[in-house]
Design a protein around this motif. Sequence first.
Motif, PDB file in Angstrom:
ATOM      1  N   THR A 220      68.069 -73.048 -45.495  1.00  0.00           N
ATOM      2  CA  THR A 220      67.176 -72.262 -46.317  1.00  0.00           C
ATOM      3  C   THR A 220      67.697 -72.876 -47.959  1.00  0.00           C
ATOM      4  O   THR A 220      68.215 -73.993 -47.852  1.00  0.00           O
ATOM      5  CB  THR A 220      68.738 -71.522 -45.881  1.00  0.00           C
ATOM      6  N   GLN A 221      66.552 -72.402 -48.807  1.00  0.00           N
ATOM      7  CA  GLN A 221      67.260 -72.340 -49.974  1.00  0.00           C
ATOM      8  C   GLN A 221      66.923 -71.545 -50.999  1.00  0.00           C
ATOM      9  O   GLN A 221      66.212 -69.976 -50.580  1.00  0.00           O
ATOM     10  CB  GLN A 221      65.992 -73.081 -50.437  1.00  0.00           C
TER      11      GLN A 221
ATOM     12  N   ARG B 225      74.142 -58.038 -58.651  1.00  0.00           N
ATOM     13  CA  ARG B 225      73.981 -58.993 -57.971  1.00  0.00           C
ATOM     14  C   ARG B 225      72.852 -59.483 -57.327  1.00  0.00           C
ATOM     15  O   ARG B 225      72.164 -58.147 -56.536  1.00  0.00           O
ATOM     16  CB  ARG B 225      75.171 -58.630 -56.913  1.00  0.00           C
ATOM     17  N   HIS B 226      72.273 -60.820 -57.651  1.00  0.00           N
ATOM     18  CA  HIS B 226      71.009 -60.846 -57.284  1.00  0.00           C
ATOM     19  C   HIS B 226      70.340 -61.918 -56.408  1.00  0.00           C
ATOM     20  O   HIS B 226      71.653 -63.026 -56.935  1.00  0.00           O
ATOM     21  CB  HIS B 226      70.191 -61.217 -58.546  1.00  0.00           C
ATOM     22  N   LEU B 227      69.774 -62.234 -55.290  1.00  0.00           N
ATOM     23  CA  LEU B 227      69.381 -63.442 -54.829  1.00  0.00           C
ATOM     24  C   LEU B 227      68.416 -63.643 -54.748  1.00  0.00           C
ATOM     25  O   LEU B 227      67.218 -62.787 -54.713  1.00  0.00           O
ATOM     26  CB  LEU B 227      70.121 -64.111 -53.320  1.00  0.00           C
ATOM     27  N   ASP B 228      67.649 -64.794 -54.841  1.00  0.00           N
ATOM     28  CA  ASP B 228      65.674 -65.160 -54.258  1.00  0.00           C
ATOM     29  C   ASP B 228      66.315 -66.485 -54.011  1.00  0.00           C
ATOM     30  O   ASP B 228      66.642 -67.061 -53.896  1.00  0.00           O
ATOM     31  CB  ASP B 228      65.805 -65.590 -56.166  1.00  0.00           C
ATOM     32  N   LEU B 229      65.594 -65.255 -52.948  1.00  0.00           N
ATOM     33  CA  LEU B 229      65.679 -66.219 -51.322  1.00  0.00           C
ATOM     34  C   LEU B 229      64.080 -67.020 -51.060  1.00  0.00           C
ATOM     35  O   LEU B 229      63.169 -66.729 -51.263  1.00  0.00           O
ATOM     36  CB  LEU B 229      65.653 -65.865 -50.556  1.00  0.00           C
ATOM     37  N   LEU B 230      64.412 -68.583 -51.505  1.00  0.00           N
ATOM     38  CA  LEU B 230      63.141 -69.226 -51.671  1.00  0.00           C
ATOM     39  C   LEU B 230      62.927 -69.307 -50.635  1.00  0.00           C
ATOM     40  O   LEU B 230      61.261 -69.352 -50.249  1.00  0.00           O
ATOM     41  CB  LEU B 230      62.733 -70.655 -52.476  1.00  0.00           C
ATOM     42  N   GLN B 231      63.335 -69.743 -49.083  1.00  0.00           N
ATOM     43  CA  GLN B 231      63.100 -70.443 -48.067  1.00  0.00           C
ATOM     44  C   GLN B 231      64.093 -70.057 -46.951  1.00  0.00           C
ATOM     45  O   GLN B 231      65.196 -70.180 -47.420  1.00  0.00           O
ATOM     46  CB  GLN B 231      62.183 -71.010 -47.551  1.00  0.00           C
ATOM     47  N   GLY B 232      64.242 -69.888 -46.308  1.00  0.00           N
ATOM     48  CA  GLY B 232      64.970 -69.810 -44.570  1.00  0.00           C
ATOM     49  C   GLY B 232      65.406 -68.252 -44.610  1.00  0.00           C
ATOM     50  O   GLY B 232      64.371 -67.273 -44.227  1.00  0.00           O
ATOM     51  N   GLU B 233      66.605 -68.595 -44.208  1.00  0.00           N
ATOM     52  CA  GLU B 233      67.215 -66.959 -43.389  1.00  0.00           C
ATOM     53  C   GLU B 233      69.162 -66.722 -43.739  1.00  0.00           C
ATOM     54  O   GLU B 233      69.488 -67.730 -43.500  1.00  0.00           O
ATOM     55  CB  GLU B 233      66.851 -67.189 -42.095  1.00  0.00           C
TER      56      GLU B 233
ATOM     57  N   ALA C 185      62.134 -62.092 -52.378  1.00  0.00           N
ATOM     58  CA  ALA C 185      61.968 -63.417 -51.351  1.00  0.00           C
ATOM     59  C   ALA C 185      60.937 -62.437 -51.359  1.00  0.00           C
ATOM     60  O   ALA C 185      59.715 -61.077 -50.513  1.00  0.00           O
ATOM     61  CB  ALA C 185      62.122 -62.423 -49.953  1.00  0.00           C
ATOM     62  N   GLY C 186      59.616 -63.365 -52.112  1.00  0.00           N
ATOM     63  CA  GLY C 186      58.367 -63.423 -52.457  1.00  0.00           C
ATOM     64  C   GLY C 186      58.661 -61.335 -53.381  1.00  0.00           C
ATOM     65  O   GLY C 186      58.545 -61.588 -54.463  1.00  0.00           O
ATOM     66  N   THR C 187      57.451 -61.169 -52.591  1.00  0.00           N
ATOM     67  CA  THR C 187      56.701 -59.930 -53.540  1.00  0.00           C
ATOM     68  C   THR C 187      57.888 -58.506 -52.770  1.00  0.00           C
ATOM     69  O   THR C 187      57.869 -57.868 -53.548  1.00  0.00           O
ATOM     70  CB  THR C 187      55.597 -59.800 -53.376  1.00  0.00           C
ATOM     71  N   ILE C 188      58.755 -58.635 -51.786  1.00  0.00           N
ATOM     72  CA  ILE C 188      59.277 -58.090 -51.305  1.00  0.00           C
ATOM     73  C   ILE C 188      61.047 -58.275 -51.957  1.00  0.00           C
ATOM     74  O   ILE C 188      61.524 -59.244 -52.758  1.00  0.00           O
ATOM     75  CB  ILE C 188      59.989 -59.108 -50.105  1.00  0.00           C
TER      76      ILE C 188
ATOM     77  N   ARG D  81      64.541 -62.842 -43.472  1.00  0.00           N
ATOM     78  CA  ARG D  81      64.057 -64.426 -43.260  1.00  0.00           C
ATOM     79  C   ARG D  81      63.152 -64.392 -43.984  1.00  0.00           C
ATOM     80  O   ARG D  81      62.360 -63.868 -43.515  1.00  0.00           O
ATOM     81  CB  ARG D  81      64.412 -64.819 -41.969  1.00  0.00           C
ATOM     82  N   ARG D  82      62.770 -65.187 -44.469  1.00  0.00           N
ATOM     83  CA  ARG D  82      61.198 -65.946 -45.257  1.00  0.00           C
ATOM     84  C   ARG D  82      60.672 -67.226 -44.618  1.00  0.00           C
ATOM     85  O   ARG D  82      61.532 -68.175 -44.385  1.00  0.00           O
ATOM     86  CB  ARG D  82      61.835 -66.179 -46.373  1.00  0.00           C
ATOM     87  N   ASP D  83      59.626 -66.777 -43.862  1.00  0.00           N
ATOM     88  CA  ASP D  83      58.922 -68.303 -43.268  1.00  0.00           C
ATOM     89  C   ASP D  83      57.779 -67.800 -44.123  1.00  0.00           C
ATOM     90  O   ASP D  83      56.965 -67.193 -43.923  1.00  0.00           O
ATOM     91  CB  ASP D  83      58.310 -67.742 -41.938  1.00  0.00           C
ATOM     92  N   ALA D  84      57.439 -68.874 -45.350  1.00  0.00           N
ATOM     93  CA  ALA D  84      56.036 -68.928 -46.188  1.00  0.00           C
ATOM     94  C   ALA D  84      56.101 -66.871 -46.892  1.00  0.00           C
ATOM     95  O   ALA D  84      57.739 -66.714 -47.277  1.00  0.00           O
ATOM     96  CB  ALA D  84      55.303 -69.175 -45.101  1.00  0.00           C
ATOM     97  N   GLU D  85      54.586 -66.271 -46.350  1.00  0.00           N
ATOM     98  CA  GLU D  85      54.659 -65.305 -47.311  1.00  0.00           C
ATOM     99  C   GLU D  85      55.610 -63.971 -46.096  1.00  0.00           C
ATOM    100  O   GLU D  85      55.044 -62.947 -46.470  1.00  0.00           O
ATOM    101  CB  GLU D  85      53.037 -65.254 -47.183  1.00  0.00           C
TER     102      GLU D  85
END
Length: 331
Positions: free
Chosen positions: A145-146, A156-164, A181-184, A196-200
């Motif tokens: 996860t990143q 409060r903000h978190l940008d999930l680049l990948q993982g869970e 998480a991307g456009t979500i 959980r983010r797997d690619a798109e």
Amino acid sequence: MSSKPSFYPGEATSCAEAAAQWSARLHSGRFTPGDEQALEEWLQADPENEREFLAVEQLSSLASTLDKDLVSSLYGGAVPVRPDLRRRKLIRNTGALVAVAGSAGLASLLLSPQAVYAASLQTRVGERRWIPLPDGSSLELNTGTQAELRFYEDSRHLDLLQGEIMFSVASNPQRPFIIKAGTIQICVTGTSFTVRRDAEQVRVLVESGSVEVSSGRWWNRQTRYLAAGSGATISPEAGLNIQADVDVAAATAWRQGRLIVRDMILSDVVAEINRYREQPIRIAEAKISQQRVTASFLLDEQSAVLQALQQILPLRAQTQADGSVILLGTL
């Protein structure tokens, strides 16, 4: 009316300059259906295009609320009249405006408010981490996860680049917790849920409370509300799909070091197991990949995982010199 675009940035234009031109065109009063389609294609062509465009839009929107004398002082003189899109000077003028505003600190002032807390979060393949946060919330990061975390006075903000990540968000209606998480985008004030983010593709599961999920481009955005025990899967191909009844405990069993699968085909089970392995498991024969599996695996004992697969199904695991594994049928 023709559907062809009446405007399109030149090929030699930089991403930042093109974003400024598109923003100017959008607000010019001459934005055609053809322009809208061309803008959508340009935004989808490269994630950097969308980032630059949204930055210009936010800058334009927020600058309009500032005192004109402040804008003038930050610009370094009188603010020029917005250029006519029909003139060739557009590229030079809009590019200069963005560049000068950035050098004067206006872009930084408007787009990057000072964070009161910031952290870069990550886990290695196979690693899981629990992280307490200063607001009383906590995060549980799954394998690989990143994420980037930023707390401000009012949000409060978190940008999930990948993982869970499993979120346990301390309730604060005046300070929402926003996950991207991307456009979500997921917005909550206090609840427990996993993203959980797997690619798109992004999956959201709610353990308690409720969350607001938004997806899609800014001009065609969908928003849904998820209650406890429900979930959503979002992807570019299928859009936003709601699952009203989800076994959240089984889906988040990784928090206890387990992978629980119920009536899944072997290829999907192997894909899940591979998330926790440095060297992958591969299926040698297509005919065995569709066999169905119901089992509970210990994630930290990969040798036991392989042993269990061979007991459940007619398989033989062959370990390679590099540590990867090939699954062969025994029938």
